[in-house]
Design a protein around this motif. Structure first.
Motif, short mmCIF file in Angstrom:
data_model
loop_
_atom_site.label_atom_id
_atom_site.label_comp_id
_atom_site.label_asym_id
_atom_site.label_seq_id
_atom_site.Cartn_x
_atom_site.Cartn_y
_atom_site.Cartn_z
N ARG A 1 0.84 -1.20 0.00
CA ARG A 1 0.00 0.00 0.00
C ARG A 1 0.88 1.25 0.00
N ARG A 2 1.94 1.24 0.79
CA ARG A 2 2.84 2.39 0.84
C ARG A 2 3.58 2.57 -0.48
N MET A 3 4.01 1.46 -1.08
CA MET A 3 4.70 1.54 -2.38
C MET A 3 3.74 2.02 -3.47
N ASP A 4 2.48 1.55 -3.41
CA ASP A 4 1.46 2.03 -4.36
C ASP A 4 1.25 3.53 -4.19
N GLY A 5 1.34 4.01 -2.95
CA GLY A 5 1.21 5.44 -2.69
C GLY A 5 2.32 6.24 -3.36
N ALA A 6 3.54 5.71 -3.32
CA ALA A 6 4.66 6.38 -4.01
C ALA A 6 4.39 6.42 -5.51
N MET A 7 3.84 5.33 -6.05
CA MET A 7 3.51 5.25 -7.48
C MET A 7 2.40 6.26 -7.82
N ALA A 8 1.39 6.36 -6.97
CA ALA A 8 0.29 7.30 -7.22
C ALA A 8 0.80 8.74 -7.17
N ASN A 9 1.70 9.00 -6.24
CA ASN A 9 2.28 10.34 -6.15
C ASN A 9 3.07 10.67 -7.42
N LEU A 10 3.79 9.70 -7.94
CA LEU A 10 4.54 9.91 -9.18
C LEU A 10 3.58 10.22 -10.34
N ARG A 11 2.47 9.48 -10.42
CA ARG A 11 1.50 9.75 -11.49
C ARG A 11 0.94 11.17 -11.39
#
Length: 187
Positions: A14-24
């Protein structure tokens, strides 16, 4: 001892997905020569005594591929919206027609495209660092559990799980960067 150790891989993911969402989100704010309402998301306007996002002061539309319009609801805020856009660093000069602020999106030249690809690479590197920090947190939890008495086989299993998660997210970040850079360089 504690052979029933369970690493919360869902939390790490979930935290790694958050980093990905922030990048998007950061990628969406990069101008690629095409109009997009999301390019205005980071812009805030000094309105009513506080910093207010542009989309809370008017309706943002994309009527044409190279035009963004903002229909400002309060006529007294038109100047503030214009000023915020000019100071945003987007490189767009707004044109006003009553309460409608029009933003014509100019073609990007080669130099500006290369600069934007470097900015995209910086955003991706920040996301990679975030993912690596999350990986480190996971590995620290496994090491702590090892000290508390889990077996070496369990330790190896959980370290492999964390590494697999990390590799998957780094690969997705790299793919997103490659895609964004290709989009920016497309004429």
């Amino acid at each position: 001892m504690s052979d029933d150790f369970m690493l919360d891989t869902d939390e790490l993911e979930r935290r790694m997905d958050g980093a990905m969402a922030n990048l998007r989100t950061e990628f969406a704010s990069l101008r690629t020569g095409r109009a997009s309402a999301s390019m205005l998301e980071p812009i805030v306007v000094e309105a009513y005594g506080s910093q207010t996002p542009i989309n809370q002061l008017g309706t943002v539309n994309v009527p044409e591929p190279r035009m963004v319009t903002i229909n400002v609801w309060d006529k007294s805020m038109v100047q503030a919206v214009e000023k915020a856009i000019m100071n945003s660093g987007l490189g767009i000069n707004p044109q006003t027609n009553g309460t409608i602020v029009m933003l014509p999106i100019p073609e990007l030249n080669e130099e500006r495209r290369r600069e934007l690809t470097r900015v995209a690479a910086q955003y991706a590197e920040h996301a990679r660092v975030s993912v690596r920090n999350i990986r480190r947190d996971g590995m620290d939890q496994v090491k702590k559990a090892k000290a508390d008495g889990i077996s070496e086989d369990d330790q190896k299993f959980w370290e492999d799980e964390v590494q697999t998660l990390t590799d998957k997210h780094i690969k997705a970040l790299d793919a997103a960067l490659e895609s964004k850079q290709a989009e920016i360089m497309q004429v």
